[in-house]
Design an enzyme around this catalytic site. Structure first.
Site, PDB file in Angstrom:
ATOM      1  N   TYR A   1       6.791  12.136   4.949  1.00 29.42           N
ATOM      2  CA  TYR A   1       6.061  11.691   6.137  1.00 29.42           C
ATOM      3  C   TYR A   1       4.700  11.129   5.742  1.00 29.42           C
ATOM      4  O   TYR A   1       4.296  10.054   6.190  1.00 29.42           O
ATOM      5  CB  TYR A   1       5.896  12.861   7.106  1.00 29.42           C
ATOM      6  CG  TYR A   1       5.240  12.505   8.415  1.00 29.42           C
ATOM      7  CD1 TYR A   1       5.985  11.985   9.463  1.00 29.42           C
ATOM      8  CD2 TYR A   1       3.876  12.698   8.609  1.00 29.42           C
ATOM      9  CE1 TYR A   1       5.390  11.659  10.669  1.00 29.42           C
ATOM     10  CE2 TYR A   1       3.273  12.377   9.805  1.00 29.42           C
ATOM     11  CZ  TYR A   1       4.032  11.862  10.835  1.00 29.42           C
ATOM     12  OH  TYR A   1       3.440  11.536  12.029  1.00 29.42           O
ATOM     13  N   ALA A   2       3.990  11.850   4.871  1.00 32.80           N
ATOM     14  CA  ALA A   2       2.672  11.398   4.410  1.00 32.80           C
ATOM     15  C   ALA A   2       2.787  10.074   3.669  1.00 32.80           C
ATOM     16  O   ALA A   2       1.959   9.171   3.850  1.00 32.80           O
ATOM     17  CB  ALA A   2       2.044  12.462   3.510  1.00 32.80           C
ATOM     18  N   ALA A   3       3.808   9.939   2.842  1.00 33.19           N
ATOM     19  CA  ALA A   3       4.003   8.695   2.093  1.00 33.19           C
ATOM     20  C   ALA A   3       4.244   7.520   3.041  1.00 33.19           C
ATOM     21  O   ALA A   3       3.694   6.430   2.857  1.00 33.19           O
ATOM     22  CB  ALA A   3       5.180   8.840   1.134  1.00 33.19           C
ATOM     23  N   SER A   4       5.059   7.749   4.064  1.00 37.59           N
ATOM     24  CA  SER A   4       5.364   6.673   5.011  1.00 37.59           C
ATOM     25  C   SER A   4       4.139   6.270   5.809  1.00 37.59           C
ATOM     26  O   SER A   4       3.899   5.076   6.046  1.00 37.59           O
ATOM     27  CB  SER A   4       6.492   7.097   5.953  1.00 37.59           C
ATOM     28  OG  SER A   4       6.090   8.147   6.826  1.00 37.59           O
ATOM     29  N   LYS A   5       3.339   7.233   6.216  1.00 34.96           N
ATOM     30  CA  LYS A   5       2.164   6.925   7.032  1.00 34.96           C
ATOM     31  C   LYS A   5       1.040   6.312   6.199  1.00 34.96           C
ATOM     32  O   LYS A   5       0.299   5.450   6.684  1.00 34.96           O
ATOM     33  CB  LYS A   5       1.670   8.197   7.744  1.00 34.96           C
ATOM     34  CG  LYS A   5       2.647   8.738   8.782  1.00 34.96           C
ATOM     35  CD  LYS A   5       2.955   7.713   9.857  1.00 34.96           C
ATOM     36  CE  LYS A   5       3.835   8.269  10.964  1.00 34.96           C
ATOM     37  NZ  LYS A   5       4.092   7.295  12.046  1.00 34.96           N
ATOM     38  N   ILE A  49      -1.396  15.877  17.800  1.00 33.73           N
ATOM     39  CA  ILE A  49      -0.980  15.683  19.187  1.00 33.73           C
ATOM     40  C   ILE A  49      -0.081  16.858  19.542  1.00 33.73           C
ATOM     41  O   ILE A  49       1.017  17.006  19.017  1.00 33.73           O
ATOM     42  CB  ILE A  49      -0.227  14.352  19.368  1.00 33.73           C
ATOM     43  CG1 ILE A  49      -1.107  13.199  18.878  1.00 33.73           C
ATOM     44  CG2 ILE A  49       0.168  14.144  20.823  1.00 33.73           C
ATOM     45  CD1 ILE A  49      -0.403  11.860  18.858  1.00 33.73           C
TER      46      ILE A  49
END
Length: 268
Positions: free
Chosen positions: A176-180, A209
């Protein structure tokens, strides 16, 4: 009577500055994407939402049309597309060519969350996260930007919804961190390339959120790390992110930015 009509026309222009615009919003059937769609619709923008679940899309589009009806018999609409199926994205967009030919605002909001250690993550889950969050945004931007170049609307804007996790990763968020993080770099690169064509590109980096899966997961991680005092303090609403998107669209001087909206989360 004539003076009254002038005042009324001016008031409409001020309250609905996006009349004549058409926005395509991925992940628009729920959560942040739907809130962005709702806020744009209240400004007079025609909205097309995209996601996988056609039943949910139809219900969300109907709600948009009830809350923010358009003039001249136009309607908010939806298109069903699975963004993790990369080979089909361009093919599907071509099949929807009549629906998206006048799009002048693209919001890449579709996202897949993650809450697993890299060593235990399944290969297909890693690929799905990268494809949904990053690669699909690149392919859609490639397709839609070509249409935008021919569009006569003065507003031409691409907004990518990244995350503070792309700047400050946590345990269990590797893919997730890599994609963002990739979305941030992609935003800056496209701002340089497409700026010459009159297209602005920006990214929004939401913090926690509370009513999303990743926000809930990070809150739990904060608590597990013994920082319970922070839990809930930095929570945002989907409306906070939608308001930021509106700000970027309406401010024609901002491009190539990765705007953090986190109520100070990154300060800790």
């Amino acid at each position: 009577m004539f003076r009254f009509m002038i005042r009324r026309s001016y008031s409409t222009a001020v309250s609905k500055p996006l009349i004549g615009s058409h926005a395509l919003i991925t992940g628009g059937s729920q959560g942040v994407g739907f809130e962005i769609a709702s806020q744009l619709a209240t400004k007079g923008c025609r909205v097309t939402i995209a996601a996988r679940n056609e039943e949910k899309l139809a219900a969300s589009a109907e709600l948009l049309n009830e809350k923010s009806p358009l003039e001249d018999d136009l309607k908010h609409d939806y298109l069903s597309i699975d963004l993790k199926e990369l080979p089909k994205i361009t093919e599907n967009m071509k099949s929807y060519s009549d629906m998206v030919k006048d799009v002048n605002i693209l919001v890449n909001c579709a996202g897949k969350s993650q809450n697993s250690l890299l060593m235990t993550a399944k290969d297909h889950d890693i690929i799905d996260v990268i494809n949904t969050n990053l690669t699909s945004a690149i392919l859609l931007t490639k397709y839609i930007s070509r249409l935008m170049i021919r569009n006569k609307n003065p507003i031409k804007h691409i907004i990518n919804i990244s995350s503070v996790i792309g700047v400050r990763p946590m345990v269990g968020t590797t893919s997730y961190a890599a994609s963002k993080a990739g979305l941030i770099g992609f935003t800056k690169a496209t701002a340089i390339e497409l700026g010459r064509k009159g297209i602005r590109c920006n990214a929004v980096l939401p913090g926690l959120i509370s009513d999303t899966a990743i926000g809930d997961a990070v809150n739990k991680e904060i608590y597990n790390e013994g920082m319970a005092i922070l839990q809930g303090v930095h929570n945002l609403s989907t409306k906070d992110i939608a308001n930021t998107v509106l700000y970027l669209i309406e401010n024609g001087q901002v491009t190539g930015e990765a705007l953090v909206v986190d109520k100070g989360y990154l300060l800790h």
